[in-house]
Design a protein around this motif. Structure first.
Motif, PDB file in Angstrom:
ATOM      1  N   VAL A  48       3.809  -8.154 -10.159  1.00 61.98           N
ATOM      2  CA  VAL A  48       4.170  -8.321  -8.747  1.00 61.98           C
ATOM      3  C   VAL A  48       5.139  -7.219  -8.307  1.00 61.98           C
ATOM      4  O   VAL A  48       4.990  -6.637  -7.221  1.00 61.98           O
ATOM      5  CB  VAL A  48       4.780  -9.710  -8.501  1.00 61.98           C
ATOM      6  CG1 VAL A  48       5.352  -9.811  -7.086  1.00 61.98           C
ATOM      7  CG2 VAL A  48       3.735 -10.799  -8.723  1.00 61.98           C
ATOM      8  N   LEU A  49       6.112  -6.910  -9.143  1.00 64.93           N
ATOM      9  CA  LEU A  49       7.059  -5.853  -8.803  1.00 64.93           C
ATOM     10  C   LEU A  49       6.357  -4.498  -8.701  1.00 64.93           C
ATOM     11  O   LEU A  49       6.645  -3.708  -7.790  1.00 64.93           O
ATOM     12  CB  LEU A  49       8.171  -5.795  -9.856  1.00 64.93           C
ATOM     13  CG  LEU A  49       9.112  -6.996  -9.895  1.00 64.93           C
ATOM     14  CD1 LEU A  49      10.112  -6.858 -11.045  1.00 64.93           C
ATOM     15  CD2 LEU A  49       9.859  -7.151  -8.567  1.00 64.93           C
ATOM     16  N   PHE A  50       5.429  -4.243  -9.613  1.00 65.33           N
ATOM     17  CA  PHE A  50       4.665  -2.997  -9.563  1.00 65.33           C
ATOM     18  C   PHE A  50       3.841  -2.929  -8.281  1.00 65.33           C
ATOM     19  O   PHE A  50       3.725  -1.876  -7.651  1.00 65.33           O
ATOM     20  CB  PHE A  50       3.759  -2.901 -10.786  1.00 65.33           C
ATOM     21  CG  PHE A  50       2.925  -1.653 -10.825  1.00 65.33           C
ATOM     22  CD1 PHE A  50       3.463  -0.451 -11.251  1.00 65.33           C
ATOM     23  CD2 PHE A  50       1.595  -1.679 -10.417  1.00 65.33           C
ATOM     24  CE1 PHE A  50       2.694   0.706 -11.283  1.00 65.33           C
ATOM     25  CE2 PHE A  50       0.824  -0.534 -10.447  1.00 65.33           C
ATOM     26  CZ  PHE A  50       1.374   0.662 -10.873  1.00 65.33           C
ATOM     27  N   THR A  51       3.276  -4.069  -7.872  1.00 64.73           N
ATOM     28  CA  THR A  51       2.444  -4.122  -6.668  1.00 64.73           C
ATOM     29  C   THR A  51       3.254  -3.816  -5.414  1.00 64.73           C
ATOM     30  O   THR A  51       2.709  -3.301  -4.424  1.00 64.73           O
ATOM     31  CB  THR A  51       1.777  -5.498  -6.551  1.00 64.73           C
ATOM     32  OG1 THR A  51       1.010  -5.750  -7.734  1.00 64.73           O
ATOM     33  CG2 THR A  51       0.861  -5.583  -5.343  1.00 64.73           C
ATOM     34  N   CYS A  52       4.542  -4.093  -5.444  1.00 68.80           N
ATOM     35  CA  CYS A  52       5.388  -3.810  -4.282  1.00 68.80           C
ATOM     36  C   CYS A  52       5.455  -2.316  -3.965  1.00 68.80           C
ATOM     37  O   CYS A  52       5.871  -1.921  -2.870  1.00 68.80           O
ATOM     38  CB  CYS A  52       6.790  -4.364  -4.504  1.00 68.80           C
ATOM     39  SG  CYS A  52       6.877  -6.170  -4.462  1.00 68.80           S
ATOM     40  N   LEU A  53       5.044  -1.479  -4.903  1.00 69.86           N
ATOM     41  CA  LEU A  53       5.033  -0.035  -4.669  1.00 69.86           C
ATOM     42  C   LEU A  53       3.749   0.446  -4.010  1.00 69.86           C
ATOM     43  O   LEU A  53       3.650   1.618  -3.632  1.00 69.86           O
ATOM     44  CB  LEU A  53       5.195   0.705  -6.011  1.00 69.86           C
ATOM     45  CG  LEU A  53       6.481   0.449  -6.801  1.00 69.86           C
ATOM     46  CD1 LEU A  53       6.419   1.164  -8.142  1.00 69.86           C
ATOM     47  CD2 LEU A  53       7.696   0.914  -6.006  1.00 69.86           C
ATOM     48  N   THR A  54       2.762  -0.437  -3.853  1.00 67.73           N
ATOM     49  CA  THR A  54       1.464   0.023  -3.368  1.00 67.73           C
ATOM     50  C   THR A  54       1.481   0.582  -1.947  1.00 67.73           C
ATOM     51  O   THR A  54       0.701   1.509  -1.667  1.00 67.73           O
ATOM     52  CB  THR A  54       0.402  -1.093  -3.470  1.00 67.73           C
ATOM     53  OG1 THR A  54       0.885  -2.278  -2.813  1.00 67.73           O
ATOM     54  CG2 THR A  54       0.090  -1.391  -4.919  1.00 67.73           C
ATOM     55  N   PRO A  55       2.303   0.085  -1.007  1.00 64.63           N
ATOM     56  CA  PRO A  55       2.311   0.744   0.313  1.00 64.63           C
ATOM     57  C   PRO A  55       2.644   2.228   0.220  1.00 64.63           C
ATOM     58  O   PRO A  55       2.038   3.056   0.929  1.00 64.63           O
ATOM     59  CB  PRO A  55       3.387  -0.030   1.084  1.00 64.63           C
ATOM     60  CG  PRO A  55       3.392  -1.377   0.456  1.00 64.63           C
ATOM     61  CD  PRO A  55       3.142  -1.135  -1.001  1.00 64.63           C
ATOM     62  N   LEU A  56       3.585   2.582  -0.641  1.00 65.45           N
ATOM     63  CA  LEU A  56       3.908   3.997  -0.841  1.00 65.45           C
ATOM     64  C   LEU A  56       2.707   4.741  -1.413  1.00 65.45           C
ATOM     65  O   LEU A  56       2.403   5.871  -0.994  1.00 65.45           O
ATOM     66  CB  LEU A  56       5.109   4.127  -1.775  1.00 65.45           C
ATOM     67  CG  LEU A  56       5.514   5.559  -2.162  1.00 65.45           C
ATOM     68  CD1 LEU A  56       5.886   6.365  -0.920  1.00 65.45           C
ATOM     69  CD2 LEU A  56       6.672   5.525  -3.160  1.00 65.45           C
ATOM     70  N   MET A  57       2.000   4.126  -2.358  1.00 59.56           N
ATOM     71  CA  MET A  57       0.827   4.756  -2.945  1.00 59.56           C
ATOM     72  C   MET A  57      -0.267   4.966  -1.901  1.00 59.56           C
ATOM     73  O   MET A  57      -0.971   5.983  -1.912  1.00 59.56           O
ATOM     74  CB  MET A  57       0.297   3.918  -4.102  1.00 59.56           C
ATOM     75  CG  MET A  57       1.290   3.701  -5.232  1.00 59.56           C
ATOM     76  SD  MET A  57       1.881   5.270  -5.922  1.00 59.56           S
ATOM     77  CE  MET A  57       0.369   5.929  -6.603  1.00 59.56           C
ATOM     78  N   VAL A  58      -0.424   3.999  -0.990  1.00 62.21           N
ATOM     79  CA  VAL A  58      -1.419   4.154   0.078  1.00 62.21           C
ATOM     80  C   VAL A  58      -1.070   5.363   0.941  1.00 62.21           C
ATOM     81  O   VAL A  58      -1.940   6.177   1.276  1.00 62.21           O
ATOM     82  CB  VAL A  58      -1.496   2.882   0.945  1.00 62.21           C
ATOM     83  CG1 VAL A  58      -2.445   3.094   2.127  1.00 62.21           C
ATOM     84  CG2 VAL A  58      -1.966   1.691   0.114  1.00 62.21           C
ATOM     85  N   LEU A  59       0.205   5.494   1.292  1.00 60.82           N
ATOM     86  CA  LEU A  59       0.632   6.622   2.116  1.00 60.82           C
ATOM     87  C   LEU A  59       0.388   7.954   1.416  1.00 60.82           C
ATOM     88  O   LEU A  59      -0.007   8.934   2.054  1.00 60.82           O
ATOM     89  CB  LEU A  59       2.120   6.479   2.460  1.00 60.82           C
ATOM     90  CG  LEU A  59       2.511   5.247   3.299  1.00 60.82           C
ATOM     91  CD1 LEU A  59       4.025   5.223   3.519  1.00 60.82           C
ATOM     92  CD2 LEU A  59       1.787   5.228   4.633  1.00 60.82           C
ATOM     93  N   LEU A  60       0.618   7.988   0.111  1.00 57.90           N
ATOM     94  CA  LEU A  60       0.460   9.235  -0.631  1.00 57.90           C
ATOM     95  C   LEU A  60      -1.003   9.579  -0.891  1.00 57.90           C
ATOM     96  O   LEU A  60      -1.397  10.750  -0.869  1.00 57.90           O
ATOM     97  CB  LEU A  60       1.214   9.139  -1.965  1.00 57.90           C
ATOM     98  CG  LEU A  60       2.745   9.057  -1.881  1.00 57.90           C
ATOM     99  CD1 LEU A  60       3.338   8.832  -3.268  1.00 57.90           C
ATOM    100  CD2 LEU A  60       3.320  10.308  -1.251  1.00 57.90           C
TER     101      LEU A  60
END
Length: 262
Positions: free
Chosen positions: A167-179
């Motif tokens: 879940v904590l790792f998934t919280c980074l996905t918006p940044l990954m989408v932007l990149l």
């Protein structure tokens, strides 16, 4: 962590198609770029070889599945299956893109296909990637029973994990989408609009990603569901594959002694 059967936005009929396909396009790009399902290749190769199957029916295929990275590995091992992509809401654009990138080795099925009751005209080993957690327990039992009754191998792989770390790792996905969005092809202005100006795609990826983690089944839960869905002529196995921080959860099964009887 207790499993929670909550809803994912991209699964809902009211989710705009442009947002749903933007989400699946990102997920497909992330799977391909990260070779997320590389640990699944040895299991898939072994089941295809032992069962004698040369066709795959990929269920709930979303944006096209991990076939661009998996097929070269299978080919290196002397296995050359045909792959048919299916979904209840087929993303025909993504399917066609996968067909192009795989030089026709992967084809899309344009009609809706219910993974719980696959049409008898679709023959081959059944696979699922990042999709099993979308289904409730009764639906999974129906799905596995349908495969067993048809005598077809079934393999499901999940990259999500029901844990605080996931879940904590998934919280980074918006940044990954932007990149990652600028690298997703084909380029679409609508994807740029709903990623950067009206950030619906990153927000849906975040929501659905967290919900996916909370909905993911453990190997023990999958083993229980599989055991209760078929008779003794069909054998099931579960495992966590790979040595990364988030292993791939796998469930696969086929008829007993199939490699001998076929």
């Amino acid at each position: 962590m207790r499993r929670i059967q909550f809803f994912e936005i991209a699964d809902q009929s009211w989710c705009p198609r442009i947002v749903r396909e933007g989400v699946t396009d990102y997920l497909q790009h992330a799977i391909d770029a990260g070779r997320v399902y590389a640990p699944a290749a040895p299991v898939l190769a072994r089941v295809l070889r032992e069962s004698g199957r040369d066709a795959i029916i990929d269920l709930a295929a979303g944006g096209g599945g991990p076939w661009q990275s998996l097929l070269p590995v299978l080919h290196a091992g002397g296995i050359h299956p045909t792959v048919t992509l299916t979904d209840w809401r087929p993303n025909t654009t993504a399917f066609q893109r996968t067909t192009t990138h795989t030089h026709g080795q992967v084809q899309g099925h344009v009609d809706p296909v219910d993974a719980r009751a696959v049409p008898p005209t679709l023959h081959g080993a059944r696979t699922m990637f990042s999709a099993l957690h979308h289904f409730r327990e009764d639906d999974i039992r129906r799905m596995l029973r349908d495969a067993a009754n048809a005598g077809e191998p079934f393999l499901a792989f999940e990259a999500t994990h029901r844990s605080v770390r996931a879940v904590l790792f998934t919280c980074l996905t918006p940044l990954m989408v932007l990149l990652m969005t600028p690298a997703i092809r084909p380029f679409q202005w609508s994807r740029v609009l709903f990623t950067y100006l009206i950030p619906l795609i990153p927000l849906v990826v975040l929501w659905d990603g967290i919900v996916s983690c909370l909905r993911t089944y453990t190997p023990e839960e999958l083993e229980r569901l599989a055991t209760n869905s078929s008779d003794g002529d069909y054998e099931w196995q579960t495992a966590e594959l790979g040595d990364g921080p988030l292993p791939v959860t796998a469930l696969w099964g086929r008829q007993r002694n199939e490699s001998i009887t076929r």
